[in-house]
Each structure stands twice: as structure tokens, then as C-alpha cells.
Design a protein around this motif. Structure first.
Motif, mmCIF file in Angstrom:
data_model
loop_
_atom_site.group_PDB
_atom_site.id
_atom_site.type_symbol
_atom_site.label_atom_id
_atom_site.label_comp_id
_atom_site.label_asym_id
_atom_site.label_seq_id
_atom_site.Cartn_x
_atom_site.Cartn_y
_atom_site.Cartn_z
ATOM 1 N N VAL A 1 47.457 -63.974 -46.524
ATOM 2 C CA VAL A 1 47.721 -64.906 -47.626
ATOM 3 C C VAL A 1 48.478 -64.189 -48.735
ATOM 4 O O VAL A 1 48.252 -63.015 -49.031
ATOM 5 C CB VAL A 1 46.384 -65.488 -48.153
ATOM 6 N N SER A 2 49.382 -64.902 -49.372
ATOM 7 C CA SER A 2 50.233 -64.309 -50.406
ATOM 8 C C SER A 2 49.525 -64.288 -51.754
ATOM 9 O O SER A 2 48.552 -65.022 -51.994
ATOM 10 C CB SER A 2 51.527 -65.100 -50.533
ATOM 11 N N ASP A 3 50.042 -63.441 -52.666
ATOM 12 C CA ASP A 3 49.517 -63.408 -54.030
ATOM 13 C C ASP A 3 49.693 -64.761 -54.706
ATOM 14 O O ASP A 3 48.820 -65.194 -55.474
ATOM 15 C CB ASP A 3 50.249 -62.339 -54.848
ATOM 16 N N ALA A 4 50.794 -65.430 -54.416
ATOM 17 C CA ALA A 4 51.061 -66.716 -55.058
ATOM 18 C C ALA A 4 49.994 -67.745 -54.704
ATOM 19 O O ALA A 4 49.526 -68.501 -55.566
ATOM 20 C CB ALA A 4 52.446 -67.228 -54.648
ATOM 21 N N VAL A 5 49.589 -67.779 -53.435
ATOM 22 C CA VAL A 5 48.549 -68.724 -53.018
ATOM 23 C C VAL A 5 47.210 -68.363 -53.652
ATOM 24 O O VAL A 5 46.481 -69.233 -54.150
ATOM 25 C CB VAL A 5 48.443 -68.767 -51.482
ATOM 26 N N LEU A 6 46.873 -67.078 -53.618
ATOM 27 C CA LEU A 6 45.605 -66.647 -54.212
ATOM 28 C C LEU A 6 45.584 -66.951 -55.707
ATOM 29 O O LEU A 6 44.547 -67.386 -56.241
ATOM 30 C CB LEU A 6 45.374 -65.157 -53.973
ATOM 31 N N ASP A 7 46.693 -66.755 -56.381
ATOM 32 C CA ASP A 7 46.758 -67.063 -57.813
ATOM 33 C C ASP A 7 46.604 -68.557 -58.050
ATOM 34 O O ASP A 7 45.962 -68.980 -59.028
ATOM 35 C CB ASP A 7 48.081 -66.570 -58.396
ATOM 36 N N ALA A 8 47.181 -69.372 -57.167
ATOM 37 C CA ALA A 8 47.065 -70.821 -57.318
ATOM 38 C C ALA A 8 45.626 -71.278 -57.112
ATOM 39 O O ALA A 8 45.103 -72.106 -57.870
ATOM 40 C CB ALA A 8 47.989 -71.521 -56.317
ATOM 41 N N VAL A 9 44.963 -70.734 -56.092
ATOM 42 C CA VAL A 9 43.557 -71.066 -55.849
ATOM 43 C C VAL A 9 42.700 -70.606 -57.027
ATOM 44 O O VAL A 9 41.808 -71.326 -57.493
ATOM 45 C CB VAL A 9 43.075 -70.433 -54.532
ATOM 46 N N ALA A 10 42.967 -69.398 -57.517
ATOM 47 C CA ALA A 10 42.205 -68.867 -58.653
ATOM 48 C C ALA A 10 42.381 -69.749 -59.881
ATOM 49 O O ALA A 10 41.435 -69.982 -60.639
ATOM 50 C CB ALA A 10 42.652 -67.436 -58.950
ATOM 51 N N ARG A 11 43.601 -70.254 -60.083
ATOM 52 C CA ARG A 11 43.849 -71.138 -61.227
ATOM 53 C C ARG A 11 43.052 -72.426 -61.094
ATOM 54 O O ARG A 11 42.416 -72.873 -62.060
ATOM 55 C CB ARG A 11 45.352 -71.433 -61.319
ATOM 56 N N VAL A 12 43.066 -73.020 -59.910
ATOM 57 C CA VAL A 12 42.339 -74.276 -59.697
ATOM 58 C C VAL A 12 40.839 -74.073 -59.907
ATOM 59 O O VAL A 12 40.170 -74.913 -60.522
ATOM 60 C CB VAL A 12 42.612 -74.814 -58.274
ATOM 61 N N LEU A 13 40.322 -72.952 -59.426
ATOM 62 C CA LEU A 13 38.885 -72.700 -59.507
ATOM 63 C C LEU A 13 38.476 -72.036 -60.817
ATOM 64 O O LEU A 13 37.313 -71.713 -61.009
ATOM 65 C CB LEU A 13 38.449 -71.833 -58.322
ATOM 66 N N ARG A 14 39.457 -71.795 -61.682
ATOM 67 C CA ARG A 14 39.208 -71.253 -63.010
ATOM 68 C C ARG A 14 38.490 -69.907 -62.950
ATOM 69 O O ARG A 14 37.499 -69.673 -63.653
ATOM 70 C CB ARG A 14 38.425 -72.256 -63.859
ATOM 71 N N LEU A 15 38.998 -69.031 -62.103
ATOM 72 C CA LEU A 15 38.412 -67.710 -61.967
ATOM 73 C C LEU A 15 38.862 -66.824 -63.127
ATOM 74 O O LEU A 15 40.011 -66.884 -63.557
ATOM 75 C CB LEU A 15 38.840 -67.063 -60.647
ATOM 76 N N ASP A 16 37.949 -65.980 -63.608
ATOM 77 C CA ASP A 16 38.350 -64.999 -64.611
ATOM 78 C C ASP A 16 39.014 -63.816 -63.911
ATOM 79 O O ASP A 16 39.139 -63.786 -62.681
ATOM 80 C CB ASP A 16 37.166 -64.566 -65.477
ATOM 81 N N GLU A 17 39.461 -62.834 -64.671
ATOM 82 C CA GLU A 17 40.235 -61.738 -64.102
ATOM 83 C C GLU A 17 39.430 -60.936 -63.086
ATOM 84 O O GLU A 17 39.950 -60.523 -62.040
ATOM 85 C CB GLU A 17 40.741 -60.808 -65.217
ATOM 86 N N THR A 18 38.137 -60.714 -63.365
ATOM 87 C CA THR A 18 37.297 -59.975 -62.415
ATOM 88 C C THR A 18 37.132 -60.752 -61.120
ATOM 89 O O THR A 18 37.213 -60.186 -60.026
ATOM 90 C CB THR A 18 35.917 -59.695 -63.036
ATOM 91 N N GLU A 19 36.928 -62.066 -61.229
ATOM 92 C CA GLU A 19 36.796 -62.895 -60.037
ATOM 93 C C GLU A 19 38.095 -62.945 -59.242
ATOM 94 O O GLU A 19 38.080 -62.994 -58.007
ATOM 95 C CB GLU A 19 36.347 -64.304 -60.439
ATOM 96 N N ARG A 20 39.229 -62.935 -59.943
ATOM 97 C CA ARG A 20 40.529 -62.920 -59.256
ATOM 98 C C ARG A 20 40.689 -61.636 -58.443
ATOM 99 O O ARG A 20 41.145 -61.664 -57.295
ATOM 100 C CB ARG A 20 41.670 -63.039 -60.272
ATOM 101 N N ASP A 21 40.334 -60.505 -59.042
ATOM 102 C CA ASP A 21 40.426 -59.228 -58.325
ATOM 103 C C ASP A 21 39.513 -59.228 -57.104
ATOM 104 O O ASP A 21 39.885 -58.722 -56.032
ATOM 105 C CB ASP A 21 40.053 -58.073 -59.255
ATOM 106 N N TYR A 22 38.321 -59.784 -57.272
ATOM 107 C CA TYR A 22 37.376 -59.854 -56.154
ATOM 108 C C TYR A 22 37.934 -60.729 -55.035
ATOM 109 O O TYR A 22 37.859 -60.368 -53.857
ATOM 110 C CB TYR A 22 36.042 -60.409 -56.646
ATOM 111 N N LEU A 23 38.526 -61.873 -55.396
ATOM 112 C CA LEU A 23 39.110 -62.766 -54.392
ATOM 113 C C LEU A 23 40.204 -62.052 -53.604
ATOM 114 O O LEU A 23 40.269 -62.164 -52.374
ATOM 115 C CB LEU A 23 39.672 -64.023 -55.066
ATOM 116 N N ARG A 24 41.072 -61.333 -54.288
ATOM 117 C CA ARG A 24 42.128 -60.594 -53.591
ATOM 118 C C ARG A 24 41.539 -59.569 -52.621
ATOM 119 O O ARG A 24 42.047 -59.378 -51.517
ATOM 120 C CB ARG A 24 43.035 -59.890 -54.602
#
Length: 287
Positions: A66-89
Motif C-alpha cells: 500500500v502506498s503512503d498516499a492511501v495510508l494518509d487518506a485512511v488516516a485522515r478519514v479515521l482522524r488518526l493522530d501522528e503517533t497512530e499514523r506512524d503505527y499504521l504505517r
């Protein structure tokens, strides 16, 4: 405890984050019967601009490319904070797992130990990615008693969840427990190839109902700074702000330093504790 948190873990994590968001919060109609709270997978996919099948594969741990762009889009929809975004990646694209056990915890470099020893007024110690204590200074030992522990006991999660004295040591035990689990889950996502970390999570899951419950919440948190309250048998109740410092040459090691306000009651009690400990240590020599 399943040792693979990168496949089942990402699905549980994303489902827990979907459940936090009400449809009306993202402009979707709230009417209609829902079997589970929060957003449906189809709605996340729509809002993120990806196909439903693609998002389902991501939740199932089959989206390792999965690309960074998709992960960033999912993170935006789910309202993840920066720590959660790093964990998702990290859990979406885990590193290849090691089949052999890791060697024993690396030694702390002499320069780092000298740095600890130079902090005479501040308790300080070094943790690895499993929150095991690798080194400490004199006041850190006086506060926590590391030198009197067996090596396997010098582990913050074990102290919090498996040592009966942990609840006495930490008056705000529930907050400390939640923070410990959130940090350990973040580390698990970043070090999915560490079998010793997997074994630690398995041990805690097996032996502690509180740990199992908190682990199932899928909270992730970086403990960069904060305040802890400790009840020491000699020094009494201590309010201890702390800061964490990374060791650039050893990225899996973190220095934790308690930084009480100068002149505060806690600072005075720590000074007395240090003096008392030194006197006790020197007493046999004078005898």
C-alpha cells in the motif's frame, strides 16, 4: 496471544478506529440499522477514495504494498493522530520477521553510563524497545531498586502488571497501566521482527487480565514526556515529571530522566533519599 500482530493487529486497529467515528461527523447519514458502531468499511473506502476491496485487503493485512498516499487518506478519514499514523504505517508494511531469537539486550555504551552518572540530582535509566531497564544512575537505583532485582524483573510492563507491589508503587496505577500498554503496542508495531517482544506480550496476556483488556483497546501512545506519581517506602509520595531522550547511536535505547522542579518537595525528598542511600552503602565500610 497470537504472535502476529501485523496481520490480525492491523485489522483490529482499524476496526477500533472506525468504531470511534459517528457517520454524521464525516457528513454521512446516521439513519439505518448498524450492526457495529462507527463507520462501515465501505464508508471508509469511499471517503478515502479507494475501492472497497482494496480497503478490505488492507484490514486483512494483505496490503503490504500500500502506498503512503492511501495510508494518509485512511488516516485522515479515521482522524488518526501522528503517533497512530506512524503505527499504521508500521503494521501495514512490516519488516521481514526474524526466525532466530535476538541476542541478549545490547550493553549500554560507557559514554551513556557516564552521562547517567553525571545526573546526580535526577533519577535516570535506560530502556530498550521492550521497556527493559538496561542501565541506571545511583539516584535511579535508590528510587527503583534496580540493582536488587533479577534481570528479568527489570522490565516496566512486568513491574506494572505482574508485581503485586506495582499498585502500591504507582498510586495512579490505572493511568500508568494504560500508558504502558499503549507505548508497548506502539513499540510492537515498530519492532514486529522482535521475537522477545512478541514473547513478552504473550506472557503478559497470559498472566494479566488487566493487560489483555488494555491490549485489546489498540491504543498507541509515545511516552516522550509527562508526569508520574510514585510512592516510595522511604521518600514517600513523589511527583516526578519526566523527559525521554533517544540515543542516536543506539536507536532501540531511550534515556528516561525524572526532572522534579528545583526546590520542590519532591526534589528535597529525592536529595534526602540519595543521601540516605549513600550513608547506608558506606556503613559497612566504616564498620
Amino acid at each position: 496471544m497470537n504472535g502476529d500482530w501485523t496481520t490480525s493487529g492491523i485489522g483490529d486497529f482499524l476496526r477500533s478506529r472506525r468504531a470511534r467515528i459517528r457517520p454524521e461527523e464525516v457528513g454521512l447519514p446516521a439513519h439505518g440499522r448498524r450492526r457495529v458502531p462507527g463507520l462501515r468499511r465501505e464508508e471508509v473506502a469511499q471517503l478515502a477514495g479507494v475501492s472497497v476491496d482494496y480497503y478490505i485487503r488492507l484490514e486483512q493485512g494483505r496490503g503490504t504494498s500500500v502506498s503512503d498516499a492511501v495510508l494518509d487518506a485512511v488516516a485522515r478519514v479515521l482522524r488518526l493522530d501522528e503517533t497512530e499514523r506512524d503505527y499504521l504505517r508500521s503494521v501495514a508494511r512490516p519488516r521481514a520477521k526474524r526466525t532466530a531469537a535476538r541476542p541478549a539486550a545490547p550493553r549500554v555504551r560507557r559514554g551513556v553510563q557516564l552521562l547517567l552518572d553525571g545526573m546526580e540530582r535526577s533519577p535516570a535509566f535506560v530502556l530498550n524497545q521492550r521497556m527493559e531497564v538496561l542501565a541506571w544512575n545511583a539516584l535511579g537505583d535508590a528510587l527503583n531498586g534496580f540493582s536488587r532485582m533479577a534481570p528479568e524483573e527489570r522490565c516496566v510492563p512486568r513491574q506494572v502488571f505482574l508485581d503485586p507491589a506495582g499498585r502500591e508503587l504507582f498510586p495512579e496505577w490505572h493511568a500508568v497501566a494504560a500508558q504502558t500498554v499503549a507505548h508497548l503496542r506502539l513499540s510492537a508495531g515498530l519492532h514486529a521482527d522482535d521475537p522477545a517482544l512478541c514473547a513478552l506480550v504473550g506472557e503478559l496476556s497470559l498472566k494479566s487480565e488487566d493487560f489483555r483488556r488494555l491490549w485489546a483497546d489498540h491504543e498507541v501512545r509515545e511516552c516522550a514526556y509527562g508526569v508520574k506519581t510514585l510512592r516510595h517506602p522511604v521518600a514517600g509520595l513523589l511527583t516526578l515529571p519526566y523527559e525521554t531522550l533517544s540515543v542516536p547511536a543506539d536507536p532501540e535505547q531511550t534515556i528516561v530522566v525524572y526532572t522534579p522542579e528545583p526546590g520542590s518537595e519532591t526534589a528535597e525528598r529525592l536529595a534526602l533519599l540519595g543521601s540516605w542511600t549513600s550513608a547506608v552503602a558506606e556503613a559497612p565500610e566504616r564498620a
